[in-house]
Design a protein around this motif. Structure first.
Motif, PDB file in Angstrom:
ATOM      1  N   LYS A   1      -4.484 -14.067   8.810  1.00  0.00           N
ATOM      2  CA  LYS A   1      -3.583 -14.755   8.319  1.00  0.00           C
ATOM      3  C   LYS A   1      -3.807 -15.356   7.271  1.00  0.00           C
ATOM      4  O   LYS A   1      -3.383 -16.612   6.888  1.00  0.00           O
ATOM      5  CB  LYS A   1      -2.830 -15.743   9.536  1.00  0.00           C
TER       6      LYS A   1
ATOM      7  N   THR B   1      -2.845 -14.657   4.138  1.00  0.00           N
ATOM      8  CA  THR B   1      -1.657 -15.168   3.993  1.00  0.00           C
ATOM      9  C   THR B   1      -0.637 -15.028   4.838  1.00  0.00           C
ATOM     10  O   THR B   1      -0.712 -14.690   6.021  1.00  0.00           O
ATOM     11  CB  THR B   1      -1.225 -13.878   2.762  1.00  0.00           C
ATOM     12  N   PRO B   2       0.255 -16.347   4.845  1.00  0.00           N
ATOM     13  CA  PRO B   2       0.950 -16.663   6.135  1.00  0.00           C
ATOM     14  C   PRO B   2       1.925 -15.226   6.567  1.00  0.00           C
ATOM     15  O   PRO B   2       1.961 -15.020   7.607  1.00  0.00           O
ATOM     16  CB  PRO B   2       1.746 -17.662   5.323  1.00  0.00           C
ATOM     17  N   THR B   3       2.494 -14.360   5.587  1.00  0.00           N
ATOM     18  CA  THR B   3       3.036 -13.377   5.733  1.00  0.00           C
ATOM     19  C   THR B   3       2.124 -12.151   5.630  1.00  0.00           C
ATOM     20  O   THR B   3       1.188 -12.085   4.843  1.00  0.00           O
ATOM     21  CB  THR B   3       4.222 -13.234   4.695  1.00  0.00           C
ATOM     22  N   THR B   4       2.355 -11.358   6.772  1.00  0.00           N
ATOM     23  CA  THR B   4       1.587 -10.170   6.893  1.00  0.00           C
ATOM     24  C   THR B   4       2.517  -8.867   7.056  1.00  0.00           C
ATOM     25  O   THR B   4       3.717  -9.106   7.364  1.00  0.00           O
ATOM     26  CB  THR B   4       0.682 -10.230   8.192  1.00  0.00           C
ATOM     27  N   HIS B   5       2.018  -7.758   6.735  1.00  0.00           N
ATOM     28  CA  HIS B   5       2.793  -6.759   6.782  1.00  0.00           C
ATOM     29  C   HIS B   5       2.160  -5.526   7.578  1.00  0.00           C
ATOM     30  O   HIS B   5       1.107  -5.397   7.366  1.00  0.00           O
ATOM     31  CB  HIS B   5       3.296  -5.898   5.248  1.00  0.00           C
TER      32      HIS B   5
ATOM     33  N   TYR C   1       6.082  -2.271   1.617  1.00  0.00           N
ATOM     34  CA  TYR C   1       7.224  -3.287   1.419  1.00  0.00           C
ATOM     35  C   TYR C   1       7.534  -3.394  -0.015  1.00  0.00           C
ATOM     36  O   TYR C   1       6.548  -2.916  -1.023  1.00  0.00           O
ATOM     37  CB  TYR C   1       6.851  -4.709   1.919  1.00  0.00           C
TER      38      TYR C   1
ATOM     39  N   ASN D   1      -2.824  -5.765   4.704  1.00  0.00           N
ATOM     40  CA  ASN D   1      -1.942  -6.348   5.488  1.00  0.00           C
ATOM     41  C   ASN D   1      -1.446  -7.572   5.027  1.00  0.00           C
ATOM     42  O   ASN D   1      -0.132  -8.162   5.230  1.00  0.00           O
ATOM     43  CB  ASN D   1      -2.336  -6.827   7.052  1.00  0.00           C
ATOM     44  N   TRP D   2      -2.172  -8.092   4.145  1.00  0.00           N
ATOM     45  CA  TRP D   2      -1.986  -9.391   3.414  1.00  0.00           C
ATOM     46  C   TRP D   2      -0.664  -9.237   2.485  1.00  0.00           C
ATOM     47  O   TRP D   2      -0.730  -8.262   1.843  1.00  0.00           O
ATOM     48  CB  TRP D   2      -3.117 -10.059   2.574  1.00  0.00           C
ATOM     49  N   ASP D   3       0.202 -10.232   2.364  1.00  0.00           N
ATOM     50  CA  ASP D   3       1.230 -10.111   1.411  1.00  0.00           C
ATOM     51  C   ASP D   3       0.594 -10.206  -0.181  1.00  0.00           C
ATOM     52  O   ASP D   3      -0.014 -11.538  -0.377  1.00  0.00           O
ATOM     53  CB  ASP D   3       2.336 -11.279   1.678  1.00  0.00           C
TER      54      ASP D   3
ATOM     55  N   ASP E   1       2.246 -10.996  -2.977  1.00  0.00           N
ATOM     56  CA  ASP E   1       2.782 -12.226  -3.563  1.00  0.00           C
ATOM     57  C   ASP E   1       1.787 -13.526  -3.255  1.00  0.00           C
ATOM     58  O   ASP E   1       1.741 -14.393  -3.975  1.00  0.00           O
ATOM     59  CB  ASP E   1       4.186 -12.190  -3.714  1.00  0.00           C
ATOM     60  N   GLU E   2       1.676 -13.639  -1.827  1.00  0.00           N
ATOM     61  CA  GLU E   2       1.013 -14.882  -1.359  1.00  0.00           C
ATOM     62  C   GLU E   2      -0.345 -14.792  -1.875  1.00  0.00           C
ATOM     63  O   GLU E   2      -0.759 -15.918  -2.239  1.00  0.00           O
ATOM     64  CB  GLU E   2       1.213 -15.327   0.168  1.00  0.00           C
TER      65      GLU E   2
END
Length: 294
Positions: free
Chosen positions: A11, A13-17, A21, A269-271, A273-274
């Motif tokens: 985590k 980055t708070p957002t993961t994929h 995307y 997996n890390w976003d 942009d973040e």
């Protein structure tokens, strides 16, 4: 005590994929031209999808090596022709652990292309599922040879071709794993984890000794692959990540010179942009590198 998620940086980055995307969608013609890519170890799964992503993005040429038996049944040649007929494919056999074969492969790439812009080291050996030490000495030495020595050999022989790149001194990306962070628990694979940790340190040292070359150790995500079928079926079936994710992330990573990320561990997996918003934090505290906790 730090959680497993914190130890593995899941985590960061708070957002993961778990799939491509919009920010990393591969767009035709998004790479500069000419742009040559070399992938060590690609015949299916993650390696094949890395090749597909670069072809869609407009790579001029892609040089790939794999064991002869895997080349014979690989979907890569026909799929690349379908995705981008103008991308030249050079697909050759090579044992990544033998200096003579890696040197010969590199020589053929040099004669055919003159230079490369990105080297992706994707060759890997997992070995049998295990929970403690390596199941056999053969498993341990094979994992170290394929996962670590092979990365050194390809970098050694390909670096002169990377230094001819028109975009800085090229990029070296090693496909690693979150398994490098594990030191125990069910399924911990000693040989695999140690060899992947060595990959990450090699990438750090390469960034220090070749500062004009971009380097990164990239986790491709938890993907169902042929190599991973040795794990228990219920765990294998639960692996959530799209095999296209890593290739999309890599195209995003190398299509611009983001040298502040060089020499670091990154995760597909890390976003992105973040991740980009953390530049000051990463640089100031020298994050995403291996350090002893004192």
């Amino acid at each position: 005590m730090a959680s497993k998620s914190e130890i593995m940086g899941l985590k960061f980055t708070p957002t993961t994929h778990h799939a491509p995307y919009p920010a990393i969608d591969v767009k035709p013609g998004s790479l500069p031209s000419p742009f040559n890519v070399c992938i060590a170890g690609a015949s299916r799964d993650i390696g094949a999808n890395i090749a597909y992503s670069f072809a869609i993005a407009g790579a001029t040429a892609i040089g790939i090596c794999a064991p002869p038996a895997e080349i014979d049944v690989s979907p890569i040649p026909s799929k690349l022709q379908e995705l981008n007929p103008s991308t030249r494919l050079i697909y050759l056999p090579c044992d990544v652990t033998l200096p003579s074969e890696v040197e010969e492969f590199s020589s053929k790439i040099r004669n055919a292309l003159g230079h490369i812009d990105v080297l992706v080291y994707n060759a890997g050996y997992f070995g049998p599922w295990e929970t403690r030490t390596a199941s056999t000495p053969h498993d341990f030495t094979t994992a170290m040879s394929v996962n670590c020595t092979g990365l050194y050999l390809f970098t050694h022989f390909m670096l002169p071709l990377l230094q001819k790149s028109a975009y800085g001194a090229g990029a070296v990306v090693s496909i690693c794993s979150t398994g490098m962070h594990a030191t125990g628990g069910p399924g911990t694979n000693t040989a695999y984890g140690i060899s992947k940790l060595a990959q990450c340190r090699f990438i750090e040292m390469l960034a220090a000794t070749e500062p004009d070359t971009f380097t990164a150790a990239v986790n491709p995500g938890n993907v169902k692959t042929a190599m991973g079928k040795v794990i228990p079926q219920e765990l294998f079936n639960a692996l959530p990540d799209d095999p296209r994710l890593c290739g999309s992330f890599l195209v995003w990573l190398v299509r611009e010179r983001r040298m502040w990320l060089s020499g670091r561990y990154l995760s597909s997996n890390w976003d992105v942009d973040e991740l980009m918003s953390k530049e000051a934090e990463v640089v100031e505290h020298n994050k995403l590198k291996m350090r002893m906790v004192w």
